[in-house]
Design a protein around this motif. Structure first.
Motif, PDB file in Angstrom:
ATOM      1  N   UNK A  64       5.356   8.208  -2.769  1.00  0.00           N
ATOM      2  CA  UNK A  64       6.239   7.449  -1.873  1.00  0.00           C
ATOM      3  C   UNK A  64       7.241   6.644  -2.688  1.00  0.00           C
ATOM      4  N   UNK A  65       6.749   5.971  -3.732  1.00  0.00           N
ATOM      5  CA  UNK A  65       7.643   5.159  -4.568  1.00  0.00           C
ATOM      6  C   UNK A  65       8.690   6.027  -5.256  1.00  0.00           C
TER       7      UNK A  65
ATOM      8  N   UNK B  56      -5.142  -2.132   7.280  1.00  0.00           N
ATOM      9  CA  UNK B  56      -3.790  -1.723   6.912  1.00  0.00           C
ATOM     10  C   UNK B  56      -3.810  -0.664   5.801  1.00  0.00           C
ATOM     11  N   UNK B  57      -4.686  -0.855   4.822  1.00  0.00           N
ATOM     12  CA  UNK B  57      -4.775   0.126   3.734  1.00  0.00           C
ATOM     13  C   UNK B  57      -5.208   1.488   4.254  1.00  0.00           C
TER      14      UNK B  57
ATOM     15  N   UNK C  30       0.823  -1.204   0.000  1.00  0.00           N
ATOM     16  CA  UNK C  30       0.000   0.000   0.000  1.00  0.00           C
ATOM     17  C   UNK C  30       0.861   1.260   0.000  1.00  0.00           C
ATOM     18  N   UNK C  31       1.886   1.300   0.847  1.00  0.00           N
ATOM     19  CA  UNK C  31       2.768   2.471   0.879  1.00  0.00           C
ATOM     20  C   UNK C  31       3.411   2.713  -0.489  1.00  0.00           C
TER      21      UNK C  31
ATOM     22  N   UNK D 191       4.630   1.108  -9.078  1.00  0.00           N
ATOM     23  CA  UNK D 191       5.450   0.091  -8.428  1.00  0.00           C
ATOM     24  C   UNK D 191       4.650  -1.199  -8.301  1.00  0.00           C
ATOM     25  N   UNK D 192       5.340  -2.337  -8.348  1.00  0.00           N
ATOM     26  CA  UNK D 192       4.655  -3.612  -8.131  1.00  0.00           C
ATOM     27  C   UNK D 192       5.542  -4.549  -7.334  1.00  0.00           C
ATOM     28  N   UNK D 193       4.921  -5.403  -6.543  1.00  0.00           N
ATOM     29  CA  UNK D 193       5.647  -6.411  -5.773  1.00  0.00           C
ATOM     30  C   UNK D 193       6.413  -7.330  -6.718  1.00  0.00           C
TER      31      UNK D 193
END
Length: 410
Positions: free
Chosen positions: A146-147, A369-370, A139-140, A156-158
């Motif tokens: 932030x990215x 969390x989100x 999420x961040x 951005x991706x995991x």
């Protein structure tokens, strides 16, 4: 006053000052994820390895008895949970002792969380903190500002990122598990006797099984990977050339003495206080983004809150709705078929699924969390402050607002 919430740790090094500080942090952690509890913490100054399982059980039951005598445990007073050096089995002993002392109270199971499912626990609690870390990182870093600030590509991706994990205990393992499950590549894992490095990716499940069997990284082959490197220095993981470094061991892992070796673009604090204040200044000066522990590892207390809610309701999540959801989807698919739309067996199996307890827990955890990450990013941007300070600002503001709106009595 709301009841309080926090873990009980068994460690020779535990002190009253440490417990008081951690209880204060728990107050803020509950506030940042909007769990309606105050903070608490407990500790017993022992090394459980010096005692037999039967002796640990007696210590746990005696500790619970002393808490009960002082009216310091109960669903409406304080609800402990596992922490460093304690287990789900210890929580079961706490619950049983409390219920014996309370005369088998119908709400007794809500006196403690982190219990085995058969003792009134909740599915998803074991992996909650690690899964919360995964949700928090995702999420961040999905936020473009932030990215970009961390020097990462946007979007951005995991799946396009590399990760290093310090500590493959409960939190580190589950964070790594969900990262790998969603396409991320874990290329470094640090444990107490060494660091595993493999640019092609470390098989987290195989490494965890090896650690359980051998208590060491020595001899791990990573499926005979030709790019595997085993380093005897456990701190070598801190210097791994990755996108995201996840310190998931004990506090104070990154200090002013070693912060200069960190090569990651992002440090995601899965442990409590893994980056000292001085190290945080060094990392910030070097342009490394720190995702704060106050938010990132709050998944455990979120799911503990769900476990208390389950115990007070006396009803497993999904029990009243799972079959009804499946039946409703089955009716919808049948209607579509009656109108000439082809539904394959594969699609039917994928769609006709009602939410069971674990699905409810995962959904609630992700939502919490989100929301916490989003609010932290928003406050940081509005105030021109770091993510860490923004998390504290949000938490302290919520505590102050709650106290102010309640007023004084008498």
């Amino acid at each position: 006053m709301s009841p309080s919430k926090g873990g009980i740790r068994y460690a020779e090094s535990v002190t009253r000052e440490e417990v008081e500080a951690l209880a204060c942090l728990m107050t803020l952690k509950c506030a940042v994820v909007e769990v309606p509890y105050g903070g608490a913490k407990g500790g017993v100054a022992i090394n459980r390895g010096d005692y037999s399982p039967a002796e640990v059980e007696r210590i746990t039951r005696r500790f619970t008895t002393e808490l009960h005598r002082r009216h310091l445990i109960g669903p409406d007073v304080d609800v402990p949970a596992p922490d460093f050096g304690t287990t789900a089995g210890d929580m079961a002993h706490i619950k049983d002792t409390y219920m014996q002392l309370e005369g088998q109270s119908v709400f007794g199971a809500a006196c403690v969380t982190g219990k085995p499912v058969g003792q009134g626990g909740i599915r998803g609690r074991e992996e909650a903190t690690g899964l919360g870390v995964y949700f928090g990182i995702r999420e961040f870093l999905s936020n473009k500002a932030v990215a970009a600030g961390a020097g990462l590509p946007t979007p951005w991706s995991v799946a396009a990122s590399t990760f290093a994990i310090q500590g493959l205990g409960n939190v580190g393992y589950w964070a790594a598990h969900f990262i790998a499950k969603n396409g991320g590549r874990v290329t470094a894992v640090g444990e107490r006797d060494g660091t595993v490095l493999d640019a092609a990716g470390v098989d987290v499940e195989a490494l965890k099984a090896h650690l359980v069997a051998h208590k060491s990284v020595a001899g791990f082959t990573n499926g005979d990977s030709p790019s595997l490197v085993l380093v005897a220095d456990p701190a070598a993981v801190l210097a791994a050339d990755v996108d995201v470094l996840i310190p998931a061991a004990l506090e104070g892992a990154i200090t002013s003495a070693n912060a200069h070796v960190v090569r990651a673009k992002v440090v995601a604090e899965a442990a409590n206080g893994p980056v000292t204040a001085a190290a945080d200044d060094v990392l910030t000066a070097r342009g490394i983004t720190v995702l704060p522990d106050l938010v990132l590892n709050a998944g455990g207390v979120l799911v503990s809150y769900f476990e208390v809610s389950k115990a007070l309701a006396g009803l497993r999540f999904g029990r009243l709705t799972q079959r009804a959801e499946e039946a409703a989807m089955e009716n919808l698919l049948s209607t579509l078929q009656n109108h000439g739309i082809t539904i394959t067996d594969r699609d039917r199996r994928r769609l006709v699924i009602g939410a069971d307890e674990r699905a409810h827990v995962y959904s609630g955890l992700e939502d919490g969390m989100c929301a916490a990450c989003g609010e932290t990013v928003k406050v940081a941007a509005e105030k021109g402050i770091s993510l860490r300070i923004a998390a504290y600002y949000t938490a302290v503001s919520r505590v102050a607002n709650a106290l102010g709106s309640r007023g004084l009595w008498p």
